[in-house]
Write a protein that holds these residues in place. Sequence first.
Motif, PDB file in Angstrom:
ATOM      1  N   PRO A  20       2.742  -4.021   5.625  1.00  0.00           N
ATOM      2  CA  PRO A  20       3.438  -4.971   4.442  1.00  0.00           C
ATOM      3  C   PRO A  20       4.918  -5.057   4.582  1.00  0.00           C
ATOM      4  O   PRO A  20       5.612  -6.088   4.141  1.00  0.00           O
ATOM      5  CB  PRO A  20       3.069  -4.703   2.880  1.00  0.00           C
ATOM      6  N   ASP A  21       5.323  -3.934   5.357  1.00  0.00           N
ATOM      7  CA  ASP A  21       6.929  -3.884   5.363  1.00  0.00           C
ATOM      8  C   ASP A  21       7.378  -4.479   6.676  1.00  0.00           C
ATOM      9  O   ASP A  21       8.348  -4.267   7.356  1.00  0.00           O
ATOM     10  CB  ASP A  21       7.258  -2.431   5.276  1.00  0.00           C
ATOM     11  N   SER A  36      -2.847  -0.334   0.704  1.00  0.00           N
ATOM     12  CA  SER A  36      -3.457  -1.857  -0.200  1.00  0.00           C
ATOM     13  C   SER A  36      -2.926  -2.944   0.871  1.00  0.00           C
ATOM     14  O   SER A  36      -3.697  -3.911   0.782  1.00  0.00           O
ATOM     15  CB  SER A  36      -2.948  -1.762  -1.498  1.00  0.00           C
ATOM     16  N   GLY A  37      -1.877  -3.070   1.589  1.00  0.00           N
ATOM     17  CA  GLY A  37      -1.470  -4.266   2.175  1.00  0.00           C
ATOM     18  C   GLY A  37      -1.653  -4.109   3.691  1.00  0.00           C
ATOM     19  O   GLY A  37      -0.780  -5.046   4.195  1.00  0.00           O
ATOM     20  N   THR A  38      -2.007  -3.144   4.310  1.00  0.00           N
ATOM     21  CA  THR A  38      -2.173  -2.917   5.588  1.00  0.00           C
ATOM     22  C   THR A  38      -3.267  -3.391   6.292  1.00  0.00           C
ATOM     23  O   THR A  38      -4.470  -3.171   5.960  1.00  0.00           O
ATOM     24  CB  THR A  38      -1.985  -1.503   6.028  1.00  0.00           C
ATOM     25  N   TRP A  39      -2.974  -4.472   7.197  1.00  0.00           N
ATOM     26  CA  TRP A  39      -3.923  -4.881   7.811  1.00  0.00           C
ATOM     27  C   TRP A  39      -4.457  -4.100   9.161  1.00  0.00           C
ATOM     28  O   TRP A  39      -3.365  -3.768   9.776  1.00  0.00           O
ATOM     29  CB  TRP A  39      -3.813  -6.287   8.519  1.00  0.00           C
TER      30      TRP A  39
END
Length: 134
Positions: A20-21, A36-39
Amino acid sequence: MTTTPLSPVDLFASALHLCPDDDVRAAERRMTSSDSGTWHVATFHVETDSDVHADHWEMHPHAEEAVCCLTGGIRLCFRPATPGDAEEVVQLRAGTAAIVPRGRWHRLELDAPSDLMSIALRHGTRLEKRTDTR
């Protein structure tokens, strides 16, 4: 200014994590993740149904998953919404992909040894042993 050294990443040994960063990192492949936001972009060479956990259902509660068949052939099986109904099956051959809806239980079966790619948000992924195996 910090730079990342340029070097090849073995996609069959590592996953790419799209963070996400806005960073992309090579990292360990995992079925589940607390990020939680990593694909996760993961590539696999598979020879048998056991290589694709055909005896387990899988579900991603937070996002869709792209299942890509690069070589070979697979069947993407969806758990019936109503017990007793038949599974829905999507046939994938080399060069095709399917989108697994968020929250939909699914599993894979092989038609031939294959190279597969999965693109998923693995946070919260659940696995459940099949009870209706043949």
